[in-house]
Design an enzyme around this catalytic site. Structure first.
Site, PDB file in Angstrom:
ATOM      1  N   GLN A   3      40.867  45.174  43.520  1.00  0.00           N
ATOM      2  CA  GLN A   3      41.340  45.256  42.138  1.00  0.00           C
ATOM      3  C   GLN A   3      40.497  46.254  41.349  1.00  0.00           C
ATOM      4  OE1 GLN A   3      42.361  41.398  40.815  1.00  0.00           O
ATOM      5  NE2 GLN A   3      42.776  41.982  38.717  1.00  0.00           N
ATOM      6  N   SER A  55      37.331  42.717  48.661  1.00  0.00           N
ATOM      7  CA  SER A  55      37.911  41.566  47.954  1.00  0.00           C
ATOM      8  C   SER A  55      39.368  41.369  48.382  1.00  0.00           C
ATOM      9  CB  SER A  55      37.757  41.752  46.440  1.00  0.00           C
ATOM     10  OG  SER A  55      38.070  40.558  45.748  1.00  0.00           O
ATOM     11  N   LEU A  56      40.350  41.548  47.472  1.00  0.00           N
ATOM     12  CA  LEU A  56      41.743  41.353  47.876  1.00  0.00           C
ATOM     13  C   LEU A  56      42.130  42.307  49.008  1.00  0.00           C
ATOM     14  CD1 LEU A  56      44.287  43.458  46.990  1.00  0.00           C
ATOM     15  CD2 LEU A  56      43.278  43.016  44.761  1.00  0.00           C
ATOM     16  N   ARG A 112      46.558  33.571  44.843  1.00  0.00           N
ATOM     17  CA  ARG A 112      45.149  33.888  44.602  1.00  0.00           C
ATOM     18  C   ARG A 112      44.945  34.455  43.210  1.00  0.00           C
ATOM     19  NH1 ARG A 112      41.580  38.402  45.594  1.00  0.00           N
ATOM     20  NH2 ARG A 112      39.608  37.827  46.596  1.00  0.00           N
ATOM     21  N   HIS A 151      34.328  36.056  42.000  1.00  0.00           N
ATOM     22  CA  HIS A 151      33.283  35.990  43.037  1.00  0.00           C
ATOM     23  C   HIS A 151      32.004  35.322  42.548  1.00  0.00           C
ATOM     24  CE1 HIS A 151      35.705  38.187  45.867  1.00  0.00           C
ATOM     25  NE2 HIS A 151      35.948  39.103  44.946  1.00  0.00           N
ATOM     26  N   GLN A 210      35.209  33.634  50.408  1.00  0.00           N
ATOM     27  CA  GLN A 210      35.188  34.910  49.698  1.00  0.00           C
ATOM     28  C   GLN A 210      35.460  34.751  48.208  1.00  0.00           C
ATOM     29  OE1 GLN A 210      38.436  37.120  48.831  1.00  0.00           O
ATOM     30  NE2 GLN A 210      38.050  38.776  50.295  1.00  0.00           N
TER      31      GLN A 210
END
Length: 314
Positions: free
Chosen positions: A10, A95-96, A120, A204, A253
């Site tokens: 992102q 991340s994603l 998510r 996170h 994560q």
């Protein structure tokens, strides 16, 4: 030459991304259509026409970035003959982007990946009330220094290192008051810059535990296969292939640190000489150049990028 394919997270989104690929290649258009069908939403209209505020909503940005990455990846397969088993040693994602990496490597279907990222995105946004969390970039401090700043600033609240992106570039996350304290402490500890980031939630960190719980439930309902090449996991900076471990690490994560610097260092140490960023933007390519000077970084998100890279595979 050893190649790893990486996928952005992102912040790399922009209105219009992927449109040139979809216009030029039917296989790219098919990916966007598949994701629209999986979500029951014309997400492509948001991706290509905006407005920007709608695209940057976490629940839209996450599947949208995956859509562009997988569209570009499918074009590489169709036009350039990409075969991960033959041409790559690893995949990884920020991340994603880890979900994009898993879809590209055959561990997840595109439709399941889109639905997981919609869940998510919504769960991460809903995990904390708006305005109660924050994130900040600490520039000029290494990971250990940034983690120490976060620990000092916590004072009983949540404040932790969220993204270890590159040497001297660490992002922290937590409650708004704690992150604001960390910004001031970092300035006193020699940070070149310490700035709050314009994000909608504190990603996170431990405040995301409700989102981690939601992902644990969602991932239990989805089939995960072994990827055709190992995934270098964000929370480990080490390769994994076992489906049960992939499921577990995707849950971790959500609240854990994205160990991107260490992941790239692992890839370089494992003999990777070229990292190919597939999708929107060039953020990961820029980070690679700061982490591992001996590793070539390439970005692929347009038809011209595909044409330039194709000879490497042939």
């Amino acid at each position: 030459m050893s190649i790893a394919f990486t996928f952005p997270g992102q912040g790399s989104q922009s209105v219009g991304m992927g449109k040139a690929l979809a216009d030029a290649f039917p296989v790219a258009r098919a990916v966007f259509d598949e994701i629209d069908a999986a979500l029951g939403q014309k997400l492509t209209a948001v991706i290509w026409d905006g407005p920007d505020n709608d695209l940057t909503l976490t629940e839209n940005a996450q599947p949208a970035l995956m859509a562009v990455s997988l569209a570009a990846f499918r074009v590489l397969q169709d036009e350039a003959g990409l075969d991960l088993r033959k041409h790559a040693s690893f995949v990884a994602g920020h991340s994603l982007g880890e979900y994009s990496a898993l879809a590209a490597s055959g561990a997840l279907t595109i439709a399941d990946t889109a639905r997981l990222l919609r869940i998510r995105g919504r769960a991460m946004q809903a995990a904390t009330p708006v305005g109660t969390g924050a994130m900040a970039a600490l520039l000029g401090l290494d990971y250990e220094q940034a983690a120490a700043v976060a620990a000092e600033a916590a004072q009983g609240e949540v404040c932790q290192a969220a993204n270890d992106n590159a040497p001297g570039q660490v992002v922290i996350s937590g409650t708004k008051a704690a992150v604001e304290r960390a910004v001031e402490i970092a300035k006193g500890k020699g940070a070149k810059r310490a700035i709050l980031l314009p994000v909608s939630a504190p990603f996170h960190c431990a405040l995301m535990q409700p989102a981690a719980d939601a992902m644990a439930e969602a991932l239990e309902k989805v089939a995960i296969a072994a990827p055709v090449v190992p995934l270098v996991a964000n929370v480990l900076a080490q390769p994994i292939s076992d489906p049960s471990e992939i499921r577990r690490r995707l849950v971790e994560q959500v609240t854990g640190t994205v160990r991107w610097r260490e992941s790239v260092e692992y890839l370089a140490g494992a003999g990777v000489t070229k990292l190919v960023e597939v999708g929107s933007g060039k953020v990961l390519s820029g980070l690679v150049r700061r982490i591992a000077s001996g590793v070539e970084a390439v970005s692929i998100g347009t038809p011209d990028d595909v044409a330039a890279f194709a000879p490497t595979l042939r």
